[in-house]
Design a protein around this motif. Sequence first.
Motif, PDB file in Angstrom:
ATOM      1  N   GLU A 178     -10.441  -6.191   0.721  1.00 19.65           N
ATOM      2  CA  GLU A 178     -10.802  -4.886   0.165  1.00 19.65           C
ATOM      3  C   GLU A 178     -10.587  -3.762   1.172  1.00 19.65           C
ATOM      4  O   GLU A 178     -10.428  -2.601   0.789  1.00 19.65           O
ATOM      5  N   ASP A 179     -10.569  -4.117   2.470  1.00 25.02           N
ATOM      6  CA  ASP A 179     -10.405  -3.105   3.511  1.00 25.02           C
ATOM      7  C   ASP A 179      -8.973  -3.012   4.026  1.00 25.02           C
ATOM      8  O   ASP A 179      -8.704  -2.243   4.950  1.00 25.02           O
ATOM      9  N   TRP A 180      -8.058  -3.804   3.475  1.00 24.52           N
ATOM     10  CA  TRP A 180      -6.667  -3.719   3.903  1.00 24.52           C
ATOM     11  C   TRP A 180      -6.107  -2.326   3.650  1.00 24.52           C
ATOM     12  O   TRP A 180      -6.552  -1.620   2.732  1.00 24.52           O
ATOM     13  N   ASN A 181      -5.131  -1.945   4.415  1.00 26.90           N
ATOM     14  CA  ASN A 181      -4.460  -0.661   4.160  1.00 26.90           C
ATOM     15  C   ASN A 181      -3.799  -0.644   2.791  1.00 26.90           C
ATOM     16  O   ASN A 181      -3.829   0.363   2.085  1.00 26.90           O
ATOM     17  N   ALA A 182      -3.173  -1.752   2.437  1.00 25.98           N
ATOM     18  CA  ALA A 182      -2.604  -1.920   1.095  1.00 25.98           C
ATOM     19  C   ALA A 182      -3.185  -3.206   0.544  1.00 25.98           C
ATOM     20  O   ALA A 182      -2.769  -4.299   0.917  1.00 25.98           O
ATOM     21  N   SER A 183      -4.163  -3.086  -0.334  1.00 24.24           N
ATOM     22  CA  SER A 183      -4.902  -4.235  -0.829  1.00 24.24           C
ATOM     23  C   SER A 183      -4.177  -4.879  -2.011  1.00 24.24           C
ATOM     24  O   SER A 183      -3.177  -4.364  -2.507  1.00 24.24           O
ATOM     25  N   TRP A 184      -4.685  -6.034  -2.449  1.00 25.10           N
ATOM     26  CA  TRP A 184      -4.148  -6.723  -3.618  1.00 25.10           C
ATOM     27  C   TRP A 184      -5.066  -6.494  -4.813  1.00 25.10           C
ATOM     28  O   TRP A 184      -6.297  -6.505  -4.689  1.00 25.10           O
ATOM     29  N   ASP A 185      -4.469  -6.318  -5.988  1.00 24.48           N
ATOM     30  CA  ASP A 185      -5.211  -6.325  -7.247  1.00 24.48           C
ATOM     31  C   ASP A 185      -5.176  -7.755  -7.748  1.00 24.48           C
ATOM     32  O   ASP A 185      -4.167  -8.215  -8.286  1.00 24.48           O
ATOM     33  N   LEU A 186      -6.270  -8.480  -7.562  1.00 24.23           N
ATOM     34  CA  LEU A 186      -6.300  -9.900  -7.880  1.00 24.23           C
ATOM     35  C   LEU A 186      -6.143 -10.171  -9.366  1.00 24.23           C
ATOM     36  O   LEU A 186      -5.858 -11.312  -9.757  1.00 24.23           O
ATOM     37  N   ALA A 187      -6.294  -9.146 -10.203  1.00 24.94           N
ATOM     38  CA  ALA A 187      -6.115  -9.324 -11.643  1.00 24.94           C
ATOM     39  C   ALA A 187      -4.670  -9.106 -12.073  1.00 24.94           C
ATOM     40  O   ALA A 187      -4.294  -9.419 -13.204  1.00 24.94           O
ATOM     41  N   ALA A 188      -3.852  -8.588 -11.165  1.00 24.09           N
ATOM     42  CA  ALA A 188      -2.446  -8.305 -11.472  1.00 24.09           C
ATOM     43  C   ALA A 188      -1.580  -9.523 -11.177  1.00 24.09           C
ATOM     44  O   ALA A 188      -2.006 -10.446 -10.467  1.00 24.09           O
ATOM     45  N   PRO A 189      -0.343  -9.558 -11.700  1.00 23.00           N
ATOM     46  CA  PRO A 189       0.566 -10.666 -11.375  1.00 23.00           C
ATOM     47  C   PRO A 189       0.783 -10.779  -9.864  1.00 23.00           C
ATOM     48  O   PRO A 189       0.849  -9.767  -9.158  1.00 23.00           O
TER      49      PRO A 189
END
Length: 295
Positions: free
Chosen positions: A42-53
């Motif tokens: 959640e604190d990454w500069n560019a995070s992942w949307d875990l609900a996205a592909p």
Amino acid sequence: MIRVAIFFFCLMISSGVSFASGQVSPKEKAALVDLYNSTNGEDWNASWDLAAPINSWKGVEIKDGHVVGITLFMNNLSGVLPESIGDLKYLSNLNLAFNQIAGVLPEDIVKLDKLKVFRLEMNRIKGAIPTGVDNLKELEVFSMFNNFLSGSIPENFGKLKNLRELNLSSNNIKGEIPKSIGNLSNLQALGLFENKLEGQIPAEIGNLVQLKELVLSNNQLGGEIPKEFGQLASLEILQLQNNQFNSLNVLHNMNTKQFLVFDTDDNTLNPRFNDIQFERTRMADTKFEDENENE
């Protein structure tokens, strides 16, 4: 028969859609989610949307339904690497350099036997290099400079015949340089700057005829420089300063004009520092530069 044919056709189409949308096996996805959670995603500069592909997640490369690459260079990862990273068995490229990852390397990381590039430089990883590193038969790059590694250089590094770059500079590694390093016939860069290495440089280093960069400065190496250094005709960068050598006489017989960088404690050898990218070669100049990279 028609219904069966239609069923298999639909199955093939659905499988194609699955790959196209960036899906991977549940086990590989779980390993990625573990990486996200263990390194404070959640604190990454560019995070992942875990609900996205998954193929929309920054730095994740997928091929034939498998994760083959993770590149999260300078992305504010912290925390530790999860043991489940060993489940990404198709991974060939792992680049998590210039972050704030701490802890020790997971034991299961040596299960990544398809790994070619392993970059974790400029982090805060401690502990020893896993002894099973020789399981990484495909490895071409192993770079962990500027961490807090301890222990010794594993002897079985010498089994990694494809290795082109080995950089362990700016750590707390002790002991001697293994003679087995001389078996790495494809090695082009060896960086062991600023550790606590001792003993003599093994004569077997002279077998590394493709070696272009040899950085051994700021250690406790002693004895004489091996006469086999004269065989290193491809060498362009040589740094030996700040050690405890008894003699540098062998270097007087080398053609210093071949060097872009030639740095020793013998000023009569006329040190050379041509116009090159020092951030890649002189690790002293890069130490702790990551402190403000993510501001």
